[in-house]
Design a protein around this motif. Sequence first.
Motif, PDB file in Angstrom:
ATOM      1  N   ASP A 197      92.402  58.783  56.875  1.00 61.71           N
ATOM      2  CA  ASP A 197      93.701  59.222  57.386  1.00 61.71           C
ATOM      3  C   ASP A 197      94.120  58.213  58.454  1.00 61.71           C
ATOM      4  O   ASP A 197      93.546  57.126  58.542  1.00 61.71           O
ATOM      5  N   ASP A 198      95.108  58.544  59.259  1.00 61.26           N
ATOM      6  CA  ASP A 198      95.615  57.598  60.254  1.00 61.26           C
ATOM      7  C   ASP A 198      94.593  57.226  61.324  1.00 61.26           C
ATOM      8  O   ASP A 198      94.665  56.130  61.880  1.00 61.26           O
ATOM      9  N   GLU A 199      93.651  58.130  61.617  1.00 63.86           N
ATOM     10  CA  GLU A 199      92.719  57.907  62.715  1.00 63.86           C
ATOM     11  C   GLU A 199      91.258  57.732  62.303  1.00 63.86           C
ATOM     12  O   GLU A 199      90.467  57.204  63.080  1.00 63.86           O
ATOM     13  N   LEU A 200      90.913  58.200  61.107  1.00 67.59           N
ATOM     14  CA  LEU A 200      89.513  58.238  60.689  1.00 67.59           C
ATOM     15  C   LEU A 200      89.291  57.561  59.344  1.00 67.59           C
ATOM     16  O   LEU A 200      90.188  57.521  58.506  1.00 67.59           O
ATOM     17  N   LEU A 201      88.064  57.085  59.147  1.00 66.26           N
ATOM     18  CA  LEU A 201      87.649  56.509  57.879  1.00 66.26           C
ATOM     19  C   LEU A 201      86.222  56.974  57.622  1.00 66.26           C
ATOM     20  O   LEU A 201      85.388  56.970  58.534  1.00 66.26           O
ATOM     21  N   CYS A 202      85.953  57.392  56.394  1.00 68.41           N
ATOM     22  CA  CYS A 202      84.614  57.820  56.021  1.00 68.41           C
ATOM     23  C   CYS A 202      84.217  57.090  54.745  1.00 68.41           C
ATOM     24  O   CYS A 202      84.986  57.038  53.784  1.00 68.41           O
ATOM     25  N   PHE A 203      83.011  56.530  54.763  1.00 68.91           N
ATOM     26  CA  PHE A 203      82.548  55.748  53.625  1.00 68.91           C
ATOM     27  C   PHE A 203      81.053  55.961  53.423  1.00 68.91           C
ATOM     28  O   PHE A 203      80.346  56.447  54.313  1.00 68.91           O
ATOM     29  N   LYS A 204      80.576  55.580  52.240  1.00 71.89           N
ATOM     30  CA  LYS A 204      79.163  55.725  51.906  1.00 71.89           C
ATOM     31  C   LYS A 204      78.341  54.662  52.640  1.00 71.89           C
ATOM     32  O   LYS A 204      78.722  53.495  52.682  1.00 71.89           O
ATOM     33  N   ASP A 205      77.211  55.096  53.178  1.00 74.49           N
ATOM     34  CA  ASP A 205      76.289  54.177  53.851  1.00 74.49           C
ATOM     35  C   ASP A 205      75.675  53.254  52.801  1.00 74.49           C
ATOM     36  O   ASP A 205      75.274  53.707  51.728  1.00 74.49           O
ATOM     37  N   ILE A 206      75.587  51.958  53.097  1.00 72.24           N
ATOM     38  CA  ILE A 206      75.028  51.013  52.115  1.00 72.24           C
ATOM     39  C   ILE A 206      73.501  51.067  52.063  1.00 72.24           C
ATOM     40  O   ILE A 206      72.903  50.534  51.136  1.00 72.24           O
ATOM     41  N   ASN A 207      72.870  51.701  53.051  1.00 68.95           N
ATOM     42  CA  ASN A 207      71.425  51.901  53.059  1.00 68.95           C
ATOM     43  C   ASN A 207      71.143  53.384  53.256  1.00 68.95           C
ATOM     44  O   ASN A 207      70.651  53.798  54.310  1.00 68.95           O
ATOM     45  N   PRO A 208      71.450  54.205  52.242  1.00 74.37           N
ATOM     46  CA  PRO A 208      71.359  55.658  52.428  1.00 74.37           C
ATOM     47  C   PRO A 208      69.936  56.149  52.662  1.00 74.37           C
ATOM     48  O   PRO A 208      68.990  55.636  52.078  1.00 74.37           O
ATOM     49  N   SER A 209      69.835  57.150  53.528  1.00 72.04           N
ATOM     50  CA  SER A 209      68.533  57.788  53.759  1.00 72.04           C
ATOM     51  C   SER A 209      68.539  59.224  53.242  1.00 72.04           C
ATOM     52  O   SER A 209      67.654  60.005  53.571  1.00 72.04           O
ATOM     53  N   ALA A 210      69.535  59.546  52.411  1.00 74.92           N
ATOM     54  CA  ALA A 210      69.635  60.841  51.739  1.00 74.92           C
ATOM     55  C   ALA A 210      70.485  60.620  50.486  1.00 74.92           C
ATOM     56  O   ALA A 210      71.207  59.623  50.397  1.00 74.92           O
ATOM     57  N   PRO A 211      70.409  61.547  49.508  1.00 69.14           N
ATOM     58  CA  PRO A 211      71.232  61.385  48.302  1.00 69.14           C
ATOM     59  C   PRO A 211      72.728  61.227  48.618  1.00 69.14           C
ATOM     60  O   PRO A 211      73.422  60.464  47.961  1.00 69.14           O
ATOM     61  N   ARG A 267      86.645  67.546  60.856  1.00 68.04           N
ATOM     62  CA  ARG A 267      86.796  66.937  59.529  1.00 68.04           C
ATOM     63  C   ARG A 267      85.461  66.887  58.775  1.00 68.04           C
ATOM     64  O   ARG A 267      85.425  66.947  57.544  1.00 68.04           O
ATOM     65  N   VAL A 268      84.339  66.799  59.476  1.00 67.72           N
ATOM     66  CA  VAL A 268      83.025  66.651  58.838  1.00 67.72           C
ATOM     67  C   VAL A 268      82.742  67.708  57.770  1.00 67.72           C
ATOM     68  O   VAL A 268      82.340  67.354  56.659  1.00 67.72           O
ATOM     69  N   PRO A 269      82.904  69.018  58.041  1.00 68.11           N
ATOM     70  CA  PRO A 269      82.558  70.008  57.004  1.00 68.11           C
ATOM     71  C   PRO A 269      83.337  69.832  55.696  1.00 68.11           C
ATOM     72  O   PRO A 269      82.765  69.972  54.619  1.00 68.11           O
ATOM     73  N   GLN A 270      84.626  69.502  55.795  1.00 65.88           N
ATOM     74  CA  GLN A 270      85.413  69.316  54.580  1.00 65.88           C
ATOM     75  C   GLN A 270      84.951  68.075  53.813  1.00 65.88           C
ATOM     76  O   GLN A 270      84.818  68.098  52.592  1.00 65.88           O
ATOM     77  N   ILE A 271      84.681  66.997  54.525  1.00 64.58           N
ATOM     78  CA  ILE A 271      84.179  65.785  53.881  1.00 64.58           C
ATOM     79  C   ILE A 271      82.840  66.078  53.201  1.00 64.58           C
ATOM     80  O   ILE A 271      82.598  65.648  52.071  1.00 64.58           O
ATOM     81  N   ALA A 272      81.976  66.828  53.879  1.00 64.15           N
ATOM     82  CA  ALA A 272      80.673  67.188  53.301  1.00 64.15           C
ATOM     83  C   ALA A 272      80.867  67.982  52.008  1.00 64.15           C
ATOM     84  O   ALA A 272      80.251  67.664  50.984  1.00 64.15           O
ATOM     85  N   ARG A 273      81.708  69.001  52.052  1.00 64.45           N
ATOM     86  CA  ARG A 273      81.961  69.810  50.839  1.00 64.45           C
ATOM     87  C   ARG A 273      82.560  68.961  49.733  1.00 64.45           C
ATOM     88  O   ARG A 273      82.175  69.076  48.571  1.00 64.45           O
ATOM     89  N   ASP A 274      83.512  68.098  50.073  1.00 67.93           N
ATOM     90  CA  ASP A 274      84.159  67.248  49.073  1.00 67.93           C
ATOM     91  C   ASP A 274      83.172  66.289  48.403  1.00 67.93           C
ATOM     92  O   ASP A 274      83.462  65.740  47.346  1.00 67.93           O
TER      93      ASP A 274
END
Length: 112
Positions: free
Chosen positions: A23-37, A68-75
């Motif tokens: 969105d205008d203020e936030l960005l969420c992306f996949k970690d390139i070295n994940p430590s969980a699925p 925003r975290v809970p919605q991103i997690a569910r999505d």
Amino acid sequence: MSENCIFCKIVDKQIPASVVYEDDELLCFKDINPSAPVHLLLIPKVHLASLADAGAEHADLLGKMMVRVPQIARDNGLHAGFKTQINTGRGGGQEVFHLHVHVLGTPAPGLD
């Protein structure tokens, strides 16, 4: 923007990332070295080195991130729960000095 910050370069689209939310203020992306699925990183688009550098002027931004975290997690399939983590400073395990919230979990079978 900090010109040497990898996350600022991701925000500025100089470096590609697997973006799952923006969105205008936030960005969420996949970690390139994940430590969980599922391992996501939620960052503010404005450069803020760490949680220790946040002041009263960042309260609305920090609140928006947490809401925003809970919605991103569910999505992203984390319907049964998830873990959040903010590493702060070298002693706290922070490796990239741009505030970020780790969102980690394993999708529950049959709940997607």
